[in-house]
Design a protein around this motif. Sequence first.
Motif, mmCIF file in Angstrom:
data_model
loop_
_atom_site.group_PDB
_atom_site.id
_atom_site.type_symbol
_atom_site.label_atom_id
_atom_site.label_comp_id
_atom_site.label_asym_id
_atom_site.label_seq_id
_atom_site.Cartn_x
_atom_site.Cartn_y
_atom_site.Cartn_z
ATOM 1 N N THR A 1 2.420 -50.123 19.143
ATOM 2 C CA THR A 1 1.959 -49.251 19.830
ATOM 3 C C THR A 1 2.858 -48.300 18.895
ATOM 4 O OG1 THR A 1 3.368 -48.728 21.237
ATOM 5 C CG2 THR A 1 1.657 -49.815 22.129
ATOM 6 N N GLU A 2 2.964 -46.918 19.415
ATOM 7 C CA GLU A 2 3.699 -45.918 18.676
ATOM 8 C C GLU A 2 4.654 -46.251 19.280
ATOM 9 O OE1 GLU A 2 3.240 -44.198 22.824
ATOM 10 O OE2 GLU A 2 1.642 -45.213 21.482
ATOM 11 N N ALA B 1 12.038 -47.499 10.596
ATOM 12 C CA ALA B 1 12.221 -46.689 10.778
ATOM 13 C C ALA B 1 11.431 -46.457 9.621
ATOM 14 C CB ALA B 1 13.377 -46.224 10.159
ATOM 15 N N GLU B 2 10.476 -46.755 8.900
ATOM 16 C CA GLU B 2 9.884 -46.368 7.888
ATOM 17 C C GLU B 2 9.130 -45.896 8.421
ATOM 18 O OE1 GLU B 2 10.566 -50.960 6.675
ATOM 19 O OE2 GLU B 2 11.702 -49.148 7.724
ATOM 20 N N VAL B 3 7.822 -46.747 9.119
ATOM 21 C CA VAL B 3 6.660 -46.458 9.779
ATOM 22 C C VAL B 3 6.979 -44.487 10.526
ATOM 23 C CG1 VAL B 3 6.241 -48.704 10.610
ATOM 24 C CG2 VAL B 3 6.875 -47.207 12.217
ATOM 25 N N PHE B 4 7.865 -43.784 10.828
ATOM 26 C CA PHE B 4 7.999 -42.612 11.441
ATOM 27 C C PHE B 4 8.122 -41.891 10.530
ATOM 28 C CE2 PHE B 4 9.124 -45.907 14.586
ATOM 29 C CZ PHE B 4 7.950 -46.004 15.083
ATOM 30 N N ARG B 5 7.477 -41.095 9.924
ATOM 31 C CA ARG B 5 7.197 -40.265 8.701
ATOM 32 C C ARG B 5 5.899 -39.198 8.863
ATOM 33 N NH1 ARG B 5 6.915 -44.828 6.337
ATOM 34 N NH2 ARG B 5 5.053 -44.576 3.970
ATOM 35 N N ASP C 1 -6.159 -40.929 4.884
ATOM 36 C CA ASP C 1 -6.820 -40.535 6.467
ATOM 37 C C ASP C 1 -5.314 -40.653 7.210
ATOM 38 O OD1 ASP C 1 -7.035 -38.823 8.617
ATOM 39 O OD2 ASP C 1 -8.466 -39.739 9.438
ATOM 40 N N LEU C 2 -4.468 -40.483 6.918
ATOM 41 C CA LEU C 2 -2.581 -40.466 7.580
ATOM 42 C C LEU C 2 -2.424 -39.319 8.145
ATOM 43 C CD1 LEU C 2 -1.441 -43.191 5.445
ATOM 44 C CD2 LEU C 2 -2.777 -43.492 7.404
ATOM 45 N N ALA D 1 1.643 -44.027 12.265
ATOM 46 C CA ALA D 1 3.071 -44.655 12.723
ATOM 47 C C ALA D 1 2.401 -46.438 13.080
ATOM 48 C CB ALA D 1 3.387 -44.405 13.954
ATOM 49 N N VAL D 2 1.153 -46.268 14.088
ATOM 50 C CA VAL D 2 1.034 -47.689 15.052
ATOM 51 C C VAL D 2 0.435 -48.686 13.552
ATOM 52 C CG1 VAL D 2 -1.064 -48.613 15.672
ATOM 53 C CG2 VAL D 2 0.505 -46.317 16.915
#
Length: 510
Positions: free
Chosen positions: A457-458, A502-506, A271-272, A279-280
Amino acid sequence: MGHGPLFSSAADAVAGVADGATVAITGSGGGVLEPDSLLAALESRFLGTGAPRGLTLVHALGLGDRDRRGTNAFAHEGMVRRVIGGHWTWSPRMMELAATDRIEAYALPAGAISLLLREIGARRPGLVTRTGLHTFADPRNGGGRANRAAREDLVELLELDGAEHLRYRPFPVDVALVRGSEADPSGNIGCADEAAVLDSLAVAQAAKASGGRVLAQVKRVTDGPLDPRAVTIPAALVDAVVVCPEQWQTYAGEDDPALSGASADGTVHVDLDDPVRAAVARRAAMEVPQGAVLNVGFGMSAHVIDVLAAEGRLAGSTIAIEQGLFDGVPVSGDLFGISRGASARVPSTTQFDLFGMGMLDVCCLGLAQADASGSVNVSQFGGRTIGPGGFVDISQNARKAVFCGTFTAKGLEVDVRDGGVRIVSEGRVHKFVDAVEQITYSGPFAAQEGREALFVTERAVFELTPGGVALTEVAPGVDVERDILPHMGFRPLIKDVRPMPAEVFRKGRA
């Protein structure tokens, strides 16, 4: 204690619960091991006769459905005088009684309550531990008192061999309400079909050591003796057995074999879908090394499991949940705390002992409030008693704590773009405050002991340092002066700030 148990109805079993009795119960959220028929019978008796009155209710974990089940059965004015609970949110009506000082409310670490019941059951002088030092459970910070009506000292500070400890004081337990799947004709209780065994033995021990009674609820009676290896509570501790053929394993269903240890396919339904929560969770998961023993909390931090599964790293980690389970596929939502296809199941008292020995490499937990010292609050807000559950026992004994949450709350809208974020609408509630309302995790104590802590955090990552909280990472697209500092109750240490990966933001589950 050599007599056999009395098989009886639930109404007859609870008929002897006296005014002013101390009642200890086992169970966990979602109906796990909850002796629901006994609770309903006790509630029905009170509503019909006005008795018993003035009870003291003791429970380590939260029980209920935020409506009528679990500890909600006791949430009637006059029925209880005092509640000592580890987690309260499953019973809003009990929280209301506490907020309006109509009961004496105490909130203590769940593990401390379970282990104290075990100590009471061995007739030892309470629980002596370092768990809870410098938190709200420490008598210097309130001693677990959760409202003005709570005046008694349940916890004291000791010094042993030059080190500070807390002693959670013992008290007599008059009635234990416990549950199992089956009883044999002698009254031995087994939990073959249960999702966890929790602290049921400790609850029973505490009552018997106090000269009290143990009332057990089961789904069935076996034709012959139980396999001794399957006995959770020996018959010598059991005074009455209530057979409830309609008993469900959890609120979700009568029986799910995978929840009681049978094989599961091991598939985590990832569940993403929420890009902010994802992202968190992705950033927090970077703090979980290969082979780590890991605990995750309820809510956003639970998505760390989803990330590890999506990245193929879950099989290399050991998951340990305070309800006493290892590995498997953790269940989300109201049944959080149990697993399908667990590799091991131990009593929650044993699990809390293992946490205390330092078994956890990393814990990923929620973040409601944090302050300049690195202290965290998840247990009380605006006079509302929430309780910590296992948060204190876990966070204070793990080598690294990763606290997960959005930077602000109530109205926050964030646009997650590939590689970064944009703050569309800021939340009205600041989570990073000058001083937390209640200390559930002590930053200074953690720093003193050399334990690590991160706040993810985000839009930013903060780190606990000996000098306080430092800003260490900022998301691409976020401006420190515009998007971070104006929304904090303190100015963090700022040095060597780097971009969040940057890879956490997708978007998407991958």
